[in-house]
Design a protein around this motif. Structure first.
Motif, PDB file in Angstrom:
ATOM      1  N   MET A   1       0.840  -1.177   0.000  1.00  0.00           N
ATOM      2  CA  MET A   1       0.000   0.000   0.000  1.00  0.00           C
ATOM      3  C   MET A   1       0.890   1.246   0.000  1.00  0.00           C
ATOM      4  O   MET A   1       1.845   1.333   0.753  1.00  0.00           O
ATOM      5  N   LYS A   2       0.534   2.179  -0.843  1.00  0.00           N
ATOM      6  CA  LYS A   2       1.250   3.447  -0.889  1.00  0.00           C
ATOM      7  C   LYS A   2       0.970   4.233   0.392  1.00  0.00           C
ATOM      8  O   LYS A   2      -0.154   4.283   0.871  1.00  0.00           O
ATOM      9  N   LYS A   3       2.013   4.848   0.933  1.00  0.00           N
ATOM     10  CA  LYS A   3       1.846   5.671   2.123  1.00  0.00           C
ATOM     11  C   LYS A   3       1.715   7.129   1.699  1.00  0.00           C
ATOM     12  O   LYS A   3       2.238   7.530   0.661  1.00  0.00           O
ATOM     13  N   ILE A   4       1.009   7.900   2.520  1.00  0.00           N
ATOM     14  CA  ILE A   4       0.745   9.294   2.178  1.00  0.00           C
ATOM     15  C   ILE A   4       1.296  10.244   3.241  1.00  0.00           C
ATOM     16  O   ILE A   4       1.601   9.833   4.356  1.00  0.00           O
ATOM     17  N   ASN A   5       1.386  11.501   2.857  1.00  0.00           N
ATOM     18  CA  ASN A   5       1.799  12.571   3.768  1.00  0.00           C
ATOM     19  C   ASN A   5       0.561  13.323   4.224  1.00  0.00           C
ATOM     20  O   ASN A   5      -0.294  13.665   3.404  1.00  0.00           O
ATOM     21  N   LYS A  54      11.233  18.223  -0.905  1.00  0.00           N
ATOM     22  CA  LYS A  54      10.077  18.074  -0.009  1.00  0.00           C
ATOM     23  C   LYS A  54       8.815  17.809  -0.829  1.00  0.00           C
ATOM     24  O   LYS A  54       8.740  18.157  -2.002  1.00  0.00           O
ATOM     25  N   THR A  55       7.837  17.216  -0.176  1.00  0.00           N
ATOM     26  CA  THR A  55       6.584  16.858  -0.833  1.00  0.00           C
ATOM     27  C   THR A  55       5.406  17.500  -0.116  1.00  0.00           C
ATOM     28  O   THR A  55       5.352  17.491   1.119  1.00  0.00           O
ATOM     29  N   LEU A  56       4.480  18.029  -0.892  1.00  0.00           N
ATOM     30  CA  LEU A  56       3.253  18.573  -0.306  1.00  0.00           C
ATOM     31  C   LEU A  56       2.452  17.454   0.341  1.00  0.00           C
ATOM     32  O   LEU A  56       2.531  16.297  -0.088  1.00  0.00           O
ATOM     33  N   PRO A  57       1.661  17.782   1.353  1.00  0.00           N
ATOM     34  CA  PRO A  57       0.813  16.744   1.958  1.00  0.00           C
ATOM     35  C   PRO A  57      -0.251  16.273   0.974  1.00  0.00           C
ATOM     36  O   PRO A  57      -0.687  17.022   0.107  1.00  0.00           O
ATOM     37  N   ASN A  58      -0.648  15.015   1.127  1.00  0.00           N
ATOM     38  CA  ASN A  58      -1.735  14.467   0.320  1.00  0.00           C
ATOM     39  C   ASN A  58      -3.091  14.820   0.909  1.00  0.00           C
ATOM     40  O   ASN A  58      -4.088  14.856   0.190  1.00  0.00           O
TER      41      ASN A  58
END
Length: 141
Positions: A1-5, A54-58
């Protein structure tokens, strides 16, 4: 499963801790950003845009009752900024006021959850959040 921010914006350390404890048990979170003010949250998001590492939150969880800049104001900024408007924002608040619910959805909130009072209720809510956002719905990349 893909994890999210995920980002949570709430001025209550106790509410953030309750949310964090519930969500950590479900193992679908890559990163949880905790911000205690709208200014801090918007500043963080703007910094993410400038840093390609860095990655924006999902998903963003947003309390309404925050001093200085309330959740409705933060929602307005997020939904009027091209780089952020695709991010689902779920209001997570103590307010049961129908005016707040209407204002949140008119401001393009993706959901409205009244904060549960204890860990068990929060745990149930977070499981439903995971089920919807990870299985029933598709998040933008």
């Amino acid at each position: 499963m893909k994890k999210i921010n995920i980002m949570i914006v709430d001025d209550s350390p106790a509410d953030i801790l309750l949310f964090e404890e519930s969500i950590s048990e479900l193992d679908f979170i890559q990163d949880l950003e905790k911000k205690t003010s709208g200014k801090e949250a918007i500043g963080y998001l703007l910094n993410v845009l400038e840093d390609p590492s860095k990655t924006l939150p999902n998903l963003i969880f947003l309390d309404i009752n925050i001093p200085v800049m309330d959740g409705h104001e933060i929602l307005g900024i997020l939904k009027s900024t091209e780089e952020f408007k695709h991010i689902p924002v779920i209001m997570l608040t103590t307010s049961k006021d129908e005016k707040d619910v209407m204002k949140a959805f008119k401001g393009y909130s993706s959901g409205y959850i009244v904060k549960p009072d204890d860990f068990l209720q929060m745990d149930v809510a977070v499981k439903k959040i995971k089920e919807y956002w990870m299985n029933a719905s598709r998040l933008p990349s």
